[in-house]
Design an enzyme around this catalytic site. Structure first.
Site, PDB file in Angstrom:
ATOM      1  N   HIS A   1       0.820  -1.211   0.000  1.00  0.00           N
ATOM      2  CA  HIS A   1       0.000   0.000   0.000  1.00  0.00           C
ATOM      3  C   HIS A   1       0.853   1.260   0.000  1.00  0.00           C
ATOM      4  CE1 HIS A   1      -3.352  -2.655   0.742  1.00  0.00           C
ATOM      5  NE2 HIS A   1      -2.822  -3.058   1.871  1.00  0.00           N
TER       6      HIS A   1
ATOM      7  N   HIS B   1       3.956  11.137   5.472  1.00  0.00           N
ATOM      8  CA  HIS B   1       3.313  11.176   6.781  1.00  0.00           C
ATOM      9  C   HIS B   1       4.275  10.628   7.834  1.00  0.00           C
ATOM     10  CE1 HIS B   1      -0.911  10.880   4.745  1.00  0.00           C
ATOM     11  NE2 HIS B   1      -0.416  12.098   4.722  1.00  0.00           N
TER      12      HIS B   1
END
Length: 247
Positions: free
Chosen positions: A87, A131
């Site tokens: 992912h 992030h």
């Protein structure tokens, strides 16, 4: 204003991993029948993806001015390995790096990337976003988001890319310590809002800090990452609803 800023829900420490055990056991992705529009129906644990009211990412607009505390970032050069979990590309961190917010300490657990960006600013999408996922001792999460724009070659990012595994499930040891302070903008101004994980199970109660100033990566560096995820690995922006975005 401080009371407003402090209203955030608790999250289990098990959610520090970008992909939780439940998400590991249920196939999901970014396109087709397992894409973001269907996450909420793929597993009972994923219903928040469809029914949550404080979901991330969002389009940052309509900001409210407030006296935001200094985001005291104390990141050290390091990182242990680079993981391709199917992912995203994730860099796992050990102890020693942290941020302090209003006298609360959040330890850096990992950082990962999305292309194109998940959050947008005044409707503007960026070619990539990183992030930094931090957690306090109780498991409350604080995520620092930094946008990439296409521009100058990024030598610190290249240290990660040099070890970036292409096969899903593969982990590669970092060949050189990454000074992640160089993956942060020089200006420390940021936007703050209450949100969620941007992947299943989309659990809410995550404090978000999106830096106002982007950093750069070269066209080739952005392409190197995006080629691993040809359909993109960004969740579309979600409704802001009653939330305030504070700057």
């Amino acid at each position: 204003m401080k009371n407003v800023l402090s209203v955030f829900c608790a999250v289990s420490i098990g959610l520090v991993s970008h992909v939780t055990l439940a998400a590991d056991q249920t196939h999901w992705g970014y396109s087709g029948d397992t894409g973001p529009n269907h996450w909420g129906t793929l597993a009972p644990d994923f219903t928040t993806c469809a029914k949550g009211v404080n979901q991330s990412p969002i389009n940052l607009t309509g900001m409210v001015k407030g006296e935001l505390p200094k985001l005291n970032i104390q990141y050290q050069a390091g990182g242990t390995e680079v993981l391709n979990n199917g992912h995203t590309i994730e860099v796992v961190y050990g102890k020693g790096s942290r941020i302090n917010i209003e006298n609360e300490q959040f330890d850096l657990k990992q950082l990962h990337f999305h292309s194109p960006s998940e959050n947008t600013i005044e409707g503007e999408s960026f070619p990539m976003e990183v992030h930094f996922v931090n957690a306090d001792k109780a498991g409350h999460l604080a995520v620092v988001g930094v946008m990439f724009k296409e521009g100058a070659y990024n030598p610190e990012l290249e240290k990660i890319w040099n070890s970036m595994p292409k096969k899903v499930g593969q982990e590669v040891a970092l060949s050189a310590a990454v000074n992640i302070n160089k993956l942060l903008p020089k200006q420390d101004k940021y936007y703050r809002f209450n949100g969620s994980l941007t992947t299943p199970p989309c659990t809410e109660g995550v404090q978000w800090f999106v830096m106002k100033e982007p950093i750069t990566a070269s066209k080739a560096q952005i392409k190197q990452f995006s080629q691993l995820f040809p359909h993109g690995n960004n969740r579309p922006v979600q409704s802001v609803n009653a939330r305030m975005i504070i700057q």
